[in-house]
Design a protein around this motif. Structure first.
Motif, PDB file in Angstrom:
ATOM      1  N   GLU A  65       0.832  -1.201   0.000  1.00  0.00           N
ATOM      2  CA  GLU A  65       0.000   0.000   0.000  1.00  0.00           C
ATOM      3  C   GLU A  65       0.872   1.259   0.000  1.00  0.00           C
ATOM      4  O   GLU A  65       0.576   2.226  -0.704  1.00  0.00           O
ATOM      5  N   THR A  66       1.918   1.263   0.784  1.00  0.00           N
ATOM      6  CA  THR A  66       2.815   2.414   0.841  1.00  0.00           C
ATOM      7  C   THR A  66       3.486   2.643  -0.506  1.00  0.00           C
ATOM      8  O   THR A  66       3.588   3.789  -0.967  1.00  0.00           O
ATOM      9  N   ASP A  67       3.940   1.580  -1.146  1.00  0.00           N
ATOM     10  CA  ASP A  67       4.554   1.709  -2.464  1.00  0.00           C
ATOM     11  C   ASP A  67       3.562   2.265  -3.477  1.00  0.00           C
ATOM     12  O   ASP A  67       3.908   3.125  -4.301  1.00  0.00           O
TER      13      ASP A  67
ATOM     14  N   LYS B 281       3.839   5.851  -5.416  1.00  0.00           N
ATOM     15  CA  LYS B 281       3.798   5.909  -6.877  1.00  0.00           C
ATOM     16  C   LYS B 281       2.751   6.924  -7.343  1.00  0.00           C
ATOM     17  O   LYS B 281       3.009   7.744  -8.229  1.00  0.00           O
ATOM     18  N   GLU B 282       1.566   6.878  -6.725  1.00  0.00           N
ATOM     19  CA  GLU B 282       0.518   7.839  -7.073  1.00  0.00           C
ATOM     20  C   GLU B 282       0.952   9.265  -6.757  1.00  0.00           C
ATOM     21  O   GLU B 282       0.676  10.186  -7.521  1.00  0.00           O
TER      22      GLU B 282
ATOM     23  N   THR C 243       2.510  14.696  -8.514  1.00  0.00           N
ATOM     24  CA  THR C 243       3.400  15.856  -8.420  1.00  0.00           C
ATOM     25  C   THR C 243       4.113  16.142  -9.724  1.00  0.00           C
ATOM     26  O   THR C 243       4.539  17.271  -9.960  1.00  0.00           O
ATOM     27  N   SER C 244       4.216  15.157 -10.603  1.00  0.00           N
ATOM     28  CA  SER C 244       4.966  15.374 -11.850  1.00  0.00           C
ATOM     29  C   SER C 244       4.074  15.731 -13.035  1.00  0.00           C
ATOM     30  O   SER C 244       4.539  16.326 -13.991  1.00  0.00           O
TER      31      SER C 244
END
Length: 99
Positions: free
Chosen positions: A54-56, A60-61, A66-67
């Motif tokens: 879940e953290t990964d 990723k999201e 942000t990009s």
């Protein structure tokens, strides 16, 4: 029969037997407690793996948001129902059917 009697008279056998009984049933870290601890460790490892995934995924999201400004706009529209000034938003809610 005589061999069994000699075995029961052997003090080393009796001490070893008493030690094994004590370690299996009466000790604070007895066999049953160890089994419960193993089950708990297994459960916690599964939870750890789930939360790592879940953290990964969240990281990723976050990187995508942000990009890429288009991804940020899409996220805001889908999750927070944000809209532009000249738009209308219609939310369709599906009712759950009880059996």
């Amino acid at each position: 029969m005589k061999r069994l009697i000699n075995l029961l008279k052997n003090k080393f056998f009796l001490v070893t037997l008493a030690f094994l009984v004590w370690m299996i049933f009466f000790d604070r870290n007895d066999l049953f407690s160890q089994y419960e601890y193993r089950k708990q460790v297994s459960k916690l490892e599964k939870e750890r793996d789930f939360y790592k995934k879940e953290t990964d995924q969240v990281n990723k999201e976050l990187d995508e948001l942000t990009s890429d400004p288009q991804q940020l706009e899409k996220f805001a529209r889908e999750k927070y129902l944000m809209k532009k000034d000249n738009e209308d938003v219609f939310v369709i809610v599906h009712e759950k059917k009880d059996k």
